[in-house]
Enzyme design. Structure first.
Site, PDB file in Angstrom:
ATOM      1  N   GLU A   1      -0.940  72.145 -10.144  1.00  0.00           N
ATOM      2  CA  GLU A   1      -1.459  72.788 -11.349  1.00  0.00           C
ATOM      3  C   GLU A   1      -2.139  74.118 -11.008  1.00  0.00           C
ATOM      4  OE1 GLU A   1      -1.180  71.752 -14.436  1.00  0.00           O
ATOM      5  OE2 GLU A   1      -0.803  69.585 -14.370  1.00  0.00           O
TER       6      GLU A   1
ATOM      7  N   GLU B   1       3.836  77.116 -19.737  1.00  0.00           N
ATOM      8  CA  GLU B   1       3.174  77.219 -18.439  1.00  0.00           C
ATOM      9  C   GLU B   1       3.984  78.154 -17.543  1.00  0.00           C
ATOM     10  OE1 GLU B   1       2.619  73.111 -17.358  1.00  0.00           O
ATOM     11  OE2 GLU B   1       1.461  72.728 -19.176  1.00  0.00           O
TER      12      GLU B   1
END
Length: 382
Positions: free
Chosen positions: A339, A173
């Site tokens: 996120e 990520e």
């Protein structure tokens, strides 16, 4: 005629397995599993010899990915210089992810998202440490001996609110570390009033990279032991999750007044936060802080939204092995997972680059506004 196609991934963060590359229009590859794990999704490789050819790259095990829903409406990224990344035509059909692209140069890189290399990470640490308001703290080492580095940023030596921000528990990520880079650039901007005020009131504890072992190996989710760090917060161990143990030890010394854990989501094409509604200690004060944070973020960033996200936990049912839940419960503080998408932000799309490092950096800079408002609020002073 012998194909000139050469595919390689023997570099920092590289990850691909070649089945056949004899013809540019029928390149077949597989995504290897994360180290000691069943997870797979991150890919990053170099293709040579395809200039002017219509290259068709088929990922034959895409349906085995950790998050196959992440392939729907997804476009892979590519770069000639590993600085500027752009999206390329990508489809997911019959369990295969397929990239179709005609490179304009003889060497091109393809990746799941724009990588953030270990060398760039070290450069960031060195750059941050050169600022007078920042000191570095060595928290410990990973299982493979890489440093776990904390950046402490503040203008005060006295009493201050303790703001903790961590990134890249999940190494693939990479948008999370781009986010931190943007946040640091804003914090170090001497002319910015929000940054100046926050540094006079707060002490920022920032871990830009929680999982350097996993990142170097080209993993999506786990460290070199095959462990998902974001399921280790209730009972971390020196053997399997030294990264979490080191951070928790420092948190115990400083306390935590506000916590952000920065991530990327494979499936949801938006930016959002997930809080602590389900932890046993969740109360009206925590709920009001969460609401204030989200309202301010909405007001300053069109890239943020609150309509789409994770289903909130029922009260008392939160998973306390997750960082945000454990920190929120342990320190009774505002605690969010933030996120960002691997795809594009569907509310403000950019066909050329999708969600990108540049946009992640801007979001990282803008997060100082909601932090500032929460710090000023009566909820924080309670």
């Amino acid at each position: 005629m012998t194909s000139r196609i050469k595919i390689s991934s023997a570099f920092d963060g590289g990850n691909i397995s070649v089945i056949n590359a004899s013809e540019p229009d029928n390149i077949r590859v597989k995504i290897p599993n994360d180290t000691n794990s069943k997870f797979l999704q991150w890919f990053y490789f170099r293709l040579q010899g395809g200039m002017g050819e219509e290259c068709v790259i088929q990922f034959e095990n895409a349906s085995d990915a950790a998050y196959p829903d992440g392939w729907t409406d997804y476009q892979a990224v590519a770069s000639y210089d590993r600085e500027d990344w752009f999206r390329v035509p990508t489809d997911y059909q019959d369990g295969k992810l397929v990239i179709r692209h005609q490179p304009e140069q003889d060497s091109i890189y393809y990746a799941y998202f724009a990588p953030y290399s270990y060398e760039r990470h070290l450069d960031m640490i060195a750059w941050a440490a050169s600022h007078e308001d920042c000191i570095t703290d060595h928290l410990g080492e990973t299982a493979e001996g890489r440093d776990i580095t904390l950046l402490e940023v503040s203008k005060t030596q006295g009493l201050a609110k303790n703001i903790w921000i961590i990134a890249r528990q999940h190494p693939g990520e990479t948008m999370a570390e781009w986010f931190v880079e943007g946040l640091l650039e804003r914090l170090f901007d001497e002319s910015h009033p929000i940054a100046r005020h926050l540094l006079q009131q707060c002490r920022f504890y920032i871990v830009p990279h929680m999982n350097p072992d996993g990142a170097v190996h080209g993993n999506l989710r786990v460290n070199s032991k095959g462990v998902n760090l974001n399921r280790e917060w209730k009972n971390p161990t020196q053997e399997f999750s030294p990264e979490v143990l080191a951070v928790q030890k420092k948190m115990a010394e400083t306390g935590v007044d506000l916590f952000l854990d920065i991530h990327g989501d494979e499936a949801l094409p938006v930016n959002f936060v997930d809080g602590c509604q389900g932890v046993p200690s969740f109360d009206q004060r925590m709920a009001e802080m969460e609401q204030l944070f989200k309202q301010v973020f909405l007001s300053v960033s069109p890239d943020f939204q609150t309509e789409i996200g994770y289903t909130p936990d029922q009260f008392g049912e939160a998973n306390l092995t997750v960082a945000t839940k454990w920190v929120g419960e342990t320190y009774r503080c505002l605690s969010f997972t933030l996120e960002m998408p691997f795809k594009d932000n569907q509310n403000l799309p950019d066909e050329a680059v999708g969600w990108s490092p540049e946009r992640a950096k801007i979001l990282g800079a803008d997060v100082l506004y909601p932090i500032y408002q929460v710090i000023q609020s009566a909820y924080m002073k309670a």
